[in-house]
Design a protein around this motif. Structure first.
Motif, PDB file in Angstrom:
ATOM      1  N   ALA A  21      -4.962  10.799  -5.139  1.00 39.55           N
ATOM      2  CA  ALA A  21      -4.027  11.424  -5.914  1.00 39.55           C
ATOM      3  C   ALA A  21      -2.547  11.202  -5.799  1.00 39.55           C
ATOM      4  O   ALA A  21      -2.257  10.859  -4.767  1.00 39.55           O
ATOM      5  N   LEU A  22      -1.661  11.254  -6.951  1.00 42.66           N
ATOM      6  CA  LEU A  22      -0.250  11.048  -6.632  1.00 42.66           C
ATOM      7  C   LEU A  22       0.520  12.475  -6.861  1.00 42.66           C
ATOM      8  O   LEU A  22       0.203  12.843  -8.059  1.00 42.66           O
ATOM      9  N   LEU A  25      -3.095   2.807  -3.585  1.00 40.98           N
ATOM     10  CA  LEU A  25      -2.882   3.880  -3.374  1.00 40.98           C
ATOM     11  C   LEU A  25      -4.059   4.593  -2.671  1.00 40.98           C
ATOM     12  O   LEU A  25      -5.318   4.538  -3.219  1.00 40.98           O
ATOM     13  N   ALA A  26      -4.109   5.058  -1.371  1.00 41.22           N
ATOM     14  CA  ALA A  26      -5.046   5.717  -0.822  1.00 41.22           C
ATOM     15  C   ALA A  26      -4.858   6.825  -0.282  1.00 41.22           C
ATOM     16  O   ALA A  26      -3.701   7.261   0.534  1.00 41.22           O
ATOM     17  N   GLY A  27      -5.521   7.915  -0.286  1.00 40.21           N
ATOM     18  CA  GLY A  27      -5.284   9.394  -0.202  1.00 40.21           C
ATOM     19  C   GLY A  27      -4.518   9.966  -1.006  1.00 40.21           C
ATOM     20  O   GLY A  27      -4.340   9.622  -2.131  1.00 40.21           O
ATOM     21  N   ILE A  28      -4.434  11.378  -0.813  1.00 41.14           N
ATOM     22  CA  ILE A  28      -3.432  12.305  -1.567  1.00 41.14           C
ATOM     23  C   ILE A  28      -1.982  11.889  -1.258  1.00 41.14           C
ATOM     24  O   ILE A  28      -1.687  12.295  -0.286  1.00 41.14           O
ATOM     25  N   SER A  50       0.806  -1.085  -0.069  1.00 46.24           N
ATOM     26  CA  SER A  50       0.047  -0.068   0.067  1.00 46.24           C
ATOM     27  C   SER A  50       0.774   1.242   0.070  1.00 46.24           C
ATOM     28  O   SER A  50       2.151   1.259   0.550  1.00 46.24           O
ATOM     29  N   ILE A  51       0.095   2.285  -0.468  1.00 48.84           N
ATOM     30  CA  ILE A  51       1.030   3.792  -0.571  1.00 48.84           C
ATOM     31  C   ILE A  51      -0.067   4.713  -0.116  1.00 48.84           C
ATOM     32  O   ILE A  51      -1.009   4.949  -0.463  1.00 48.84           O
ATOM     33  N   THR A  52       0.755   5.433   1.102  1.00 45.79           N
ATOM     34  CA  THR A  52      -0.267   6.355   1.768  1.00 45.79           C
ATOM     35  C   THR A  52       0.738   7.536   2.173  1.00 45.79           C
ATOM     36  O   THR A  52       1.859   7.501   2.459  1.00 45.79           O
ATOM     37  N   CYS A  79      -6.371   2.679  -6.821  1.00 44.36           N
ATOM     38  CA  CYS A  79      -7.000   3.371  -5.899  1.00 44.36           C
ATOM     39  C   CYS A  79      -8.725   3.371  -5.716  1.00 44.36           C
ATOM     40  O   CYS A  79      -9.140   2.517  -6.804  1.00 44.36           O
ATOM     41  N   ASP A  80      -9.246   3.665  -4.650  1.00 43.82           N
ATOM     42  CA  ASP A  80     -10.636   3.391  -4.499  1.00 43.82           C
ATOM     43  C   ASP A  80     -11.494   4.624  -3.869  1.00 43.82           C
ATOM     44  O   ASP A  80     -10.872   5.299  -3.061  1.00 43.82           O
TER      45      ASP A  80
END
Length: 395
Positions: free
Chosen positions: A83-84, A53-56, A35-37, A75-76
């Protein structure tokens, strides 16, 4: 985030070492899942794998984040805004290949469900009233613009962004599949796909960055868009296929500044599929190229196909290959010789001559608008990078 990622690799190593060895054992490493947060504050490499990917997610200044070929990052919308974001001074390195692209997508496959990739730099801009800096309109409220024309925000190669264009924050701001704020010429953008987003495929807010081998497919607003004095000079092979919903193939403006410079793009294809409608019937936009607010530039080897008139009730909206929207753009850019479209092949399009908005008569200087039946437009090779669910995006 770093500690979680290291723990993931440690566990994977324990599982691997506990297996019995044999002569025919498969030593290929298993794809990573992770995961990437949050805010990324240390240099990080994500090996080929599947990530959420969760969140900005923001890449801090001075930090480099790398994605290896073949990764999928999902993402969901259920987690909220996603966003990235590459902050000015940060770098994003995406090492996709034609056969193993890196794909950023959204779980529900709905256009407009996340914010896409957003990159900030400090290359020069000319915003409204000639300002050298401006505030971003993406909900992140970042200042962009500066004096560093060679800004380097990283390298994006063989990257596909799907179902982006979400309005972050207050719901009024704009995001696209790819959004570049004052990015510089040190940034590499090559073989990118913007797929079925709810806004533009690509938008440049000033800067000096150039881009090659771009595909914009099925985006609701414009395929390509820019403002604030973007002046990339080495752009080539831009391909748009507008289908379902879509506005202009290319919307060009310069924030009402009569600049002495403009961008250059060669090898352009703008196609509009039969049955494609404007994003909304209350603001009908159906032209291949639209120039406004002092938009200019040089464009060569162009194919335009499928831009046809559109009717709302009893009102007919004409579609043209090129529309000049305001008097100042016509006077300063067209008549002034700072807008050129050469070697244009036009098919299946209602008006084949440059056209002005109501009351504007457009007449390009000799040689500044020319047609050619031998124009090829963008020449790009399909591959896994430009294929979604069995459909080749380059039609």
């Amino acid at each position: 985030m770093k500690n979680s990622f290291l723990a993931l690799l440690f566990i994977a190593g324990i599982v691997s070492s506990s297996c019995s060895s044999s002569d025919d054992e498969d030593t290929t490493p298993a794809p990573v899942v992770g995961s990437i947060t949050g805010i990324i504050t240390t240099n990080t490499t994500f090996p080929s794998g599947t990530y959420t990917l969760a969140g900005i997610v923001k890449i801090n200044p001075g930090v480099t984040v790398t994605f290896d070929a073949g990764s999928t990052i999902t993402c969901d919308i259920a987690t909220g805004d996603n966003a990235l974001v590459v902050l000015n001074g940060g770098k994003l390195i995406v090492n996709g290949t034609a056969s193993q692209p890196v794909v950023f997508t959204e779980k529900n496959k709905v256009p407009g469900n996340w914010g896409g990739i957003i990159m900030y730099g400090d290359a020069p801009i000319t915003a409204a009233s000639g300002a050298a800096t401006a505030a971003s309109e993406d909900g992140n409220v970042q200042t962009y613009g500066g004096t560093n024309p060679t800004h380097n925000g990283g390298t994006l190669r063989y990257v596909r962004v799907e179902y982006a264009g979400k309005k972050l924050g207050d719901g009024q701001k704009e995001n696209n599949a790819f959004t570049f704020y004052s990015c510089g010429s040190g940034t590499v953008l090559d073989h990118l796909v913007a797929y079925k987003g709810a806004d533009d495929g690509y938008e440049f807010f000033g800067g000096t960055v150039s881009a090659t081998n771009l595909v914009s497919y099925g985006n609701y607003d414009d395929a390509f868009d820019w403002q604030d004095g973007w002046k990339g000079q080495l752009n080539s092979n831009w391909y748009a296929y507008q289908t379902g919903k879509g506005n202009f193939g290319m919307e060009v403006e310069a924030s009402n500044n009569n600049n002495a410079f403009g961008p250059k793009v060669v090898n352009i294809t703008l196609k509009r599929a039969t049955g494609t409608t404007p994003e909304v019937d209350t603001d009908v936009q159906v032209d291949a190229f639209q120039f406004k607010k002092q938009g200019n530039g040089e464009y060569d080897n162009i194919v335009v196909d499928g831009y046809l008139n559109y009717t709302v009730g009893a009102t007919l909206f004409t579609a043209t290959v090129v529309r000049i929207l305001d008097t100042s753009t016509n006077t300063d850019q067209v008549n002034g010789g700072k807008l050129k479209l050469t070697n244009v092949k036009i098919t299946n399009t209602s008006l084949v001559d440059p056209t002005g908005a109501a009351g504007i008569s457009v007449s390009f200087p000799v040689g500044n608008f020319t047609t050619s039946q031998s124009a090829t437009g963008a020449v790009i090779t399909n591959g896994s990078w430009s294929n979604v669910d069995g459909t080749n995006l380059i039609q």
